[in-house]
Design an enzyme around this catalytic site. Sequence first.
Site, PDB file in Angstrom:
ATOM      1  N   GLY A 235      27.908 129.636  57.228  1.00 46.02           N
ATOM      2  CA  GLY A 235      28.700 130.846  57.040  1.00 46.02           C
ATOM      3  C   GLY A 235      29.489 131.275  58.253  1.00 46.02           C
ATOM      4  O   GLY A 235      29.782 132.464  58.405  1.00 46.02           O
ATOM      5  N   TYR A 321      38.698 136.466  46.172  1.00 45.54           N
ATOM      6  CA  TYR A 321      38.241 137.245  47.328  1.00 45.54           C
ATOM      7  C   TYR A 321      39.325 138.112  47.966  1.00 45.54           C
ATOM      8  O   TYR A 321      39.032 138.896  48.870  1.00 45.54           O
ATOM      9  CB  TYR A 321      37.731 136.308  48.427  1.00 45.54           C
ATOM     10  N   CYS A 351      49.844 131.431  34.208  1.00 39.49           N
ATOM     11  CA  CYS A 351      50.171 132.618  33.423  1.00 39.49           C
ATOM     12  C   CYS A 351      48.976 133.558  33.497  1.00 39.49           C
ATOM     13  O   CYS A 351      48.175 133.675  32.573  1.00 39.49           O
ATOM     14  CB  CYS A 351      50.476 132.218  31.975  1.00 39.49           C
ATOM     15  N   GLU A 352      48.860 134.224  34.647  1.00 41.28           N
ATOM     16  CA  GLU A 352      47.702 135.063  34.956  1.00 41.28           C
ATOM     17  C   GLU A 352      48.113 136.066  36.019  1.00 41.28           C
ATOM     18  O   GLU A 352      48.612 135.693  37.077  1.00 41.28           O
ATOM     19  CB  GLU A 352      46.547 134.192  35.455  1.00 41.28           C
ATOM     20  N   TYR A 387      36.450 125.047  49.952  1.00 39.62           N
ATOM     21  CA  TYR A 387      36.371 125.958  48.813  1.00 39.62           C
ATOM     22  C   TYR A 387      37.722 126.194  48.141  1.00 39.62           C
ATOM     23  O   TYR A 387      38.012 127.297  47.676  1.00 39.62           O
ATOM     24  CB  TYR A 387      35.734 127.288  49.232  1.00 39.62           C
TER      25      TYR A 387
END
Length: 433
Positions: A235, A321, A351-352, A387
Amino acid sequence: MEPFERFILNTMTSIEKLKFLKEEQVRSLAKEFGTPLFVYSQSQIEQKCDEAKAFPNAFGVQVRYAMKANPNSNILKIMKQKGILIDASSEHEVKRALHFGFTPEEIMLTSQEFPKDFKNIISSGVKFNVCSLRQLQAYGEAFPGGSISIRFNPGLGSGHTKKTDVGGVTSSFGIWHEKLNEVKSLVQKYNLNVEKVHTHIGSGSDPEVWKAVAHYTLEYAEAFPSVTVVSLGGGYKVGRMEDEKSTDLQKIGAPVKILFEDFAKKHNRKLILEIEPGTYLVALCGSLITSVDDKVDTGPKGFTFLKLDTGMDSNTRPSLYGSKHPLVTVKQKPSDTSPKTTEYVVVGHCCESGDVFTQKEGGEPMTRVMGESEIGDYVVMEGVGAYCSSMSTKNYNSFPETPEVLVSNTGEFKLIRKKQTIEEIYKNEILVL
């Protein structure tokens, strides 16, 4: 305050630069492989591996790669060659790592879901990091007298958003620290050998929080005399944008080294430190080359939008995020003149409504100062090695999986993932009508 004025307050004021590619390489890659295209640097990944292996330690350090960050087989091969072990988050990742050359003993399984193929996986020699009392009991019943690692939730966490904070009362990860006596009871009942204790608190990497968690984790090690390894997870914050700071491994590791030395003096036990970076090892080693598909505006009081030929189907971090990635304009044709700058809201091709690359957490769009772009120019999105490909909303709107290229140490461009065909998207569907 007008909406436009409010958004301008959030505008980045400096133009980001390419991380490891040169402009001529961007044009060459786009011409040879098309866009969108993930590009990774072998030399950059190897350098990050060396940095992680140099983490301050008192009696030895083990580095595990959180392979969920980017499990491409070629990246796994680089990790293997650099002596990096594997942190797997599912039984499927275990099988993937085994397939590409890691031995069972080099793999640690830390899974939210109890593995369905549990007995075969553990019998093969894969190490198991129990994350709940249920998992601990199931392991004990199946392998009495066996060796395990135990993940604890120490009661605090650290993350740049709540979604990246995996410690404290809001997190389901690990066994709650106040249940230590229940853990001891199960360990004794099944005569288990606790060889490692583990914590992971999130992706904030606040040095003081990290030091505190190290202190608590050593207390868990004190509770089990058989422990030889203490894992403090990963992390480590990676600053993708110019105004973001990356975690200094030497800085956060120095006080932890002292804690391990003090523990050895008090208990006569020299513990090995283990860390599990994912983002740190690959994030800045990847770029996403895209093309400007369209440019539209919403009038003089509105915005100018750059529409790219990629979206959340390649990188979902901004929509999930509110994460920021550098966006670097590369003109389709070289120019000797200094690029003009302008402000854009940069959006994806899905399309979002949430497919916006320049947004704050929560979805509010914001402008970004960039080199002036026209349709057909390239925009390179940096910091996408971790990610992004692995965590994308692949095949949304039936967009195919984005191809990937590795820049080898000799400078060659090597295709390491082919572009998916439309037939491959629906090949597992069964027509019954």
